[in-house]
Design a protein around this motif. Structure first.
Motif, PDB file in Angstrom:
ATOM      1  N   THR A  44     -23.841 -25.816 -38.165  1.00 43.57           N
ATOM      2  CA  THR A  44     -24.138 -24.480 -37.615  1.00 43.57           C
ATOM      3  C   THR A  44     -25.004 -24.549 -36.363  1.00 43.57           C
ATOM      4  OG1 THR A  44     -23.898 -23.500 -39.813  1.00 43.57           O
ATOM      5  CG2 THR A  44     -25.115 -22.227 -38.151  1.00 43.57           C
ATOM      6  N   PRO A  45     -26.181 -25.229 -36.380  1.00 44.82           N
ATOM      7  CA  PRO A  45     -26.978 -25.255 -35.136  1.00 44.82           C
ATOM      8  C   PRO A  45     -26.267 -25.949 -33.983  1.00 44.82           C
ATOM      9  CG  PRO A  45     -27.916 -26.730 -36.780  1.00 44.82           C
ATOM     10  CD  PRO A  45     -26.891 -25.895 -37.476  1.00 44.82           C
ATOM     11  N   ASN A 105     -23.928 -23.486 -32.571  1.00 45.73           N
ATOM     12  CA  ASN A 105     -24.670 -22.494 -31.787  1.00 45.73           C
ATOM     13  C   ASN A 105     -25.044 -23.033 -30.420  1.00 45.73           C
ATOM     14  OD1 ASN A 105     -24.493 -20.629 -33.866  1.00 45.73           O
ATOM     15  ND2 ASN A 105     -26.451 -21.250 -34.783  1.00 45.73           N
TER      16      ASN A 105
END
Length: 474
Positions: free
Chosen positions: A269-270, A273
């Motif tokens: 996820t990061p 992002n």
């Protein structure tokens, strides 16, 4: 052809026991035969002394026989030999035969042997050509001549030979019985050692380097008072230490797998992002300084590489955890065609060659993972070989399964790197650097995927030739 010596401990102990017994029997046989021969020789010498040389004395003055010098055969045993020597020459020789005497022809050799007998009153053994072996003694006669009396050695030799034959039969039977009983006894005595050997072989056959291993139980009946029991006790202690070490290793690997899986999952996820923000900033229509744009492009490239790394780590963690794969019919021919088209598009400067059978080859497995494994091999060949390299993909099939090989005529893999080429984060030196963005996990994923399908993957590399070979069961 010389027979090799026994190698097993049981055979060596049995052979040693039989050999020692054979030596003991041989020593006893030789000793008894010599003792009996000496005893019989002594009795024969006593008989010669008791005869007093009467038969030999009767041969004196045979040219003028009278009451004193007629041949005296009374009380003389059959085959008694008598001879008279005068001045070292045999003048008369006879042997008692059926209570009479008969002249005995002598050869020159016989005469020399008789002349050499000393007059010491002791028995001496000679061999006469007409009579065989004799025990003789020499005494001084009345006319300063030499009188020789002898008895045959045949009874002594026959008795000794008969004893030797009896001993050979008895000792041979004893060796056979003792060898059989000794082999059985040694086998029973070494049975605990056979259990130790079987348990050690069982442990040696376990794949201790992979996965969770169930160690066999300890050996029973390990008596510390015996050498075999001490070996069994030591083996039990060693197996206990090995089992503890394997349990700790398995626990450590499980924690590492869980960490890798959790970290990979959490990082997706990061990283996504960061990549999204970098792409959004790069699409900004306003003026962006050159250094800022360069930094954003670097962020975007590294985030893409980080995404691939996280995905690879997550896949390896799932394969290590034994996540089940799909088991469906997979058309390997179609997978290779698609993977080659992708590789040709990514590496147009390479020459991609196909060697496929006319009929489609189908195996059972996970199509997506197999596509990824074959794609990784082609990407590996494209990444680590110079432009213009020939890369050949070959597919063969038989009743056991299918084989996919990827060969190239590039610089090859360094010899010291080949044993670890399927390990994780392994990169070559200058010829196989990570300048192209390699994560060092491509071949590790190939190995994990093929192994999860029950197949094998090998590499054969030398300067100018490298071949990766995948085998998959049907």
């Amino acid at each position: 052809m010389r027979r090799p010596p026994p190698r097993t401990l049981r055979a060596q102990l049995t052979a040693g026991l039989v050999t020692l017994l054979a030596l003991a029997c041989l020593a006893v046989g030789i000793t008894t035969a010599l003792a009996l021969r000496g005893f019989l020789m002594g009795r024969l010498d006593e008989q010669l002394s008791a005869s007093g040389g009467r038969f030999a004395a009767s041969l004196e003055h045979e040219a003028r026989p009278d009451a004193d010098n007629r041949p005296d055969t009374r009380g003389q045993a059959g085959s008694t030999f008598g001879a008279r020597l005068l001045n070292g020459s045999v003048t008369q020789a006879a042997v008692v035969d059926d209570a009479t005497d008969r002249p005995l022809p002598l050869t020159s050799r016989d005469r020399r042997a008789l002349a050499e007998i000393p007059m010491d009153g002791h028995g001496h053994s000679i061999r006469l050509s007409a009579l065989g072996a004799y025990r003789v003694t020499a005494v001084r006669g009345d006319d300063q001549d030499t009188l020789i009396t002898g008895l045959p050695l045949h009874p002594v030799e026959e008795t000794v030979h008969r004893l030797e034959a009896v001993e050979a039969v008895l000792f041979g039977a004893a060796l056979v019985v003792t060898g059989t009983a000794g082999a059985l006894w040694v086998r029973i005595s070494l049975r605990p050692l056979q259990q130790v050997t079987a348990r050690a072989a069982e442990v040696a056959g376990l794949p201790l380097a992979s996965g969770e291993i169930t160690m066999p139980g300890p050996l029973p009946d390990t008596d510390p008072r015996t050498e075999v029991g001490q070996v069994g006790t030591a083996l039990n202690h060693m197996l206990g230490h090995i089992e503890s070490a394997l349990i700790r290793r398995q626990a450590s690997e499980e924690r590492l797998r869980h960490f890798a899986a959790d970290a990979s999952h959490e990082l997706r996820t990061p990283v996504a992002n960061i990549r999204g923000h970098a792409e959004l900033a790069l699409r900004h229509h306003g003026p962006v300084p050159g250094k800022v744009r360069h930094a954003l492009e670097r962020i975007d490239g590294e985030s893409q590489r980080m995404t691939r790394l996280v995905d690879d780590l997550l896949l390896l963690a799932r394969l290590d955890a034994g996540r089940p794969l799909e088991h469906e019919p997979v058309d390997l021919t179609l997978l290779i065609l698609n993977a080659t088209d992708d590789a040709r598009a990514a590496g147009p400067a390479h020459h991609w060659l196909l060697d496929l059978p006319e009929e489609p080859v189908t195996v059972t497995g996970d199509a997506h993972r197999l596509q990824q494994a074959i794609g990784n091999l082609l990407a590996n060949a494209r990444t680590h070989t110079p432009p213009g390299t020939n890369v050949t993909i070959t597919l063969t099939a038989d009743q056991a399964g299918a084989c996919v090989s990827v060969s190239d005529n590039g610089p090859g893999i360094p010899e010291e790197l080949q044993p670890e080429v399927f390990s994780r984060f392994v990169r070559a030196d200058h010829a196989r650097s990570r300048s192209t963005g390699s994560t060092g996990l491509g071949l590790a994923i190939v190995h994990a995927v093929i192994t999860a399908h029950g197949g094998t993957v090998t590499v054969d590399s030398s300067p100018g030739h490298t071949t990766f070979r995948l085998t998959l069961p049907n």
